[in-house]
Design an enzyme around this catalytic site. Structure first.
Site, PDB file in Angstrom:
ATOM      1  N   ASP A  37      12.051  -6.739 148.644  1.00  0.00           N
ATOM      2  CA  ASP A  37      11.787  -6.707 147.206  1.00  0.00           C
ATOM      3  C   ASP A  37      10.771  -7.795 146.871  1.00  0.00           C
ATOM      4  OD1 ASP A  37      13.662  -5.449 144.659  1.00  0.00           O
ATOM      5  OD2 ASP A  37      12.248  -7.034 144.161  1.00  0.00           O
ATOM      6  N   ILE A  38       9.957  -7.550 145.852  1.00  0.00           N
ATOM      7  CA  ILE A  38       9.012  -8.578 145.403  1.00  0.00           C
ATOM      8  C   ILE A  38       9.768  -9.765 144.822  1.00  0.00           C
ATOM      9  CG2 ILE A  38       8.708  -7.513 143.121  1.00  0.00           C
ATOM     10  CD1 ILE A  38       5.796  -8.476 143.159  1.00  0.00           C
ATOM     11  N   ASN A 102      11.623   3.008 147.530  1.00  0.00           N
ATOM     12  CA  ASN A 102      12.189   3.006 146.185  1.00  0.00           C
ATOM     13  C   ASN A 102      11.462   2.094 145.201  1.00  0.00           C
ATOM     14  OD1 ASN A 102      14.627   3.027 144.137  1.00  0.00           O
ATOM     15  ND2 ASN A 102      14.339   0.879 144.720  1.00  0.00           N
ATOM     16  N   SER A 153      10.306  10.865 140.348  1.00  0.00           N
ATOM     17  CA  SER A 153      10.885  10.814 139.010  1.00  0.00           C
ATOM     18  C   SER A 153      10.795  12.207 138.408  1.00  0.00           C
ATOM     19  CB  SER A 153      10.082   9.824 138.147  1.00  0.00           C
ATOM     20  OG  SER A 153      10.384   9.953 136.768  1.00  0.00           O
ATOM     21  N   TYR A 170       2.179   5.928 135.256  1.00  0.00           N
ATOM     22  CA  TYR A 170       3.488   6.165 135.852  1.00  0.00           C
ATOM     23  C   TYR A 170       3.619   7.635 136.248  1.00  0.00           C
ATOM     24  CZ  TYR A 170       8.580   6.033 136.411  1.00  0.00           C
ATOM     25  OH  TYR A 170       9.848   6.132 136.914  1.00  0.00           O
ATOM     26  N   LYS A 174       3.857   9.107 140.067  1.00  0.00           N
ATOM     27  CA  LYS A 174       5.033   9.847 140.514  1.00  0.00           C
ATOM     28  C   LYS A 174       4.663  11.259 140.976  1.00  0.00           C
ATOM     29  CE  LYS A 174       8.128   6.610 139.955  1.00  0.00           C
ATOM     30  NZ  LYS A 174       8.770   5.992 141.132  1.00  0.00           N
ATOM     31  N   VAL A 203      17.894   6.437 134.567  1.00  0.00           N
ATOM     32  CA  VAL A 203      19.001   5.868 135.335  1.00  0.00           C
ATOM     33  C   VAL A 203      19.422   4.543 134.694  1.00  0.00           C
ATOM     34  CG1 VAL A 203      19.792   5.140 137.619  1.00  0.00           C
ATOM     35  CG2 VAL A 203      18.039   6.922 137.421  1.00  0.00           C
ATOM     36  N   THR A 205      19.706   1.376 134.859  1.00  0.00           N
ATOM     37  CA  THR A 205      19.239   0.210 135.610  1.00  0.00           C
ATOM     38  C   THR A 205      18.479  -0.720 134.670  1.00  0.00           C
ATOM     39  OG1 THR A 205      17.085   1.138 136.188  1.00  0.00           O
ATOM     40  CG2 THR A 205      18.936   1.667 137.656  1.00  0.00           C
TER      41      THR A 205
END
Length: 271
Positions: A37-38, A102, A153, A170, A174, A203, A205
């Site tokens: 992960d960044i 992801n 997505s 985006y 996708k 989602v 998140t």
């Protein structure tokens, strides 16, 4: 015994949200995890991104399942750094059988700027390309097949996104992930490496549930209405996507490749 016992999975964007859920769910099925992960902020992203503490929490949850995990901060936009992280993970845990590409961002804001386009394409499309490129050669060389899942997505199957550089970028990224998947599915098929995409609706998140995203949707009520699911649920949970990924990378889906799998509460079917 889990359906992925003895496997090693490479997961990007693993510090929280869907990525953490994928890492934990794969570990529940017996996989060891290389978690990348960044864990840092990108300037055009209006909501707080993940931190090193988030990545450490992913490690804690995987280790609580008695599975091994290797974590490393790396930016998917930087292929050399990603390759180094991948190689270090393989050196510690062994060769990779599963890839979950992801990592992604949603730089939608009320004060759009062109850099949003540049950043979302770099992370959500080029970053996915980098992820496959660093992992696939070792999978080919090993000669034991494998499975790759790219996170797209509902925006990869429809024209949602809104008229901002970040929103259009985006959606374009996708959609581009679907093109990557289809090309890699053909290229890697002779090596028994399967490649598919998952297409989540909204989602639950931190990328979706934050004050900035709510402001963005409230500024364009029509887009908020357009993002409603067919089933009576506003958001799905990260584990719903993780369960689909577990199936796609398991032997239960051993002949499934080149498919776009919505996990979307009927969102795409409405379109």
């Amino acid at each position: 015994m889990g359906v992925l016992e003895g496997k090693v999975a490479f997961v990007t964007g693993a510090a929280r949200g869907q990525g953490r859920s994928h890492a934990v769910r794969l570990a529940q099925e017996g996989a060891d995890i290389i978690a990348i992960d960044i864990a840092a902020q990108i300037d055009t992203v209006p909501y707080p991104m993940s931190t090193p503490d988030d990545l450490a929490e992913t490690a804690r949850q995987v280790e609580a399942l008695d599975r091994r995990i290797f974590t490393r901060q790396a930016d998917v936009r930087d292929k050399d750094a990603l390759q180094a992280a991948f190689d270090a993970g393989v050196a510690e845990l062994g060769p990779v059988d599963i890839v979950a590409a992801n990592a992604g961002i949603a730089p939608m804001s009320l004060t759009p700027q062109y850099q949003e386009w540049t950043d979302v394409i770099a992370v959500n499309l080029t970053g996915v390309y980098h992820t496959v490129e660093v992992a696939a050669p070792s999978m080919i060389e090993r000669g034991e097949g494998g499975a790759i899942v790219l996170t797209s997505s509902t925006a990869g199957l429809t024209g949602i996104g809104g008229n901002t550089p970040g929103g259009i970028g985006y959606t374009a990224a996708k959609h581009g992930v679907v093109g990557l998947m289809r090309a890699y599915a053909n290229y890697l098929a002779p090596y028994s490496i399967r490649v598919n995409t998952v297409h989540p609706t909204g989602v639950n998140t931190p990328m979706v549930v934050n004050e900035f995203m709510q402001q963005f949707l409230q500024a364009d009520p029509a887009m908020g209405q357009a993002m409603a699911n067919a089933l009576p649920v506003e958001l799905v949970e990260p584990v719903d996507i993780s369960n689909a990924i577990v199936w796609l990378v398991s032997d239960a889906a051993r002949y499934v490749t080149g498919v776009t799998l919505p996990v979307d509460a009927g969102f795409v079917n409405k379109r």
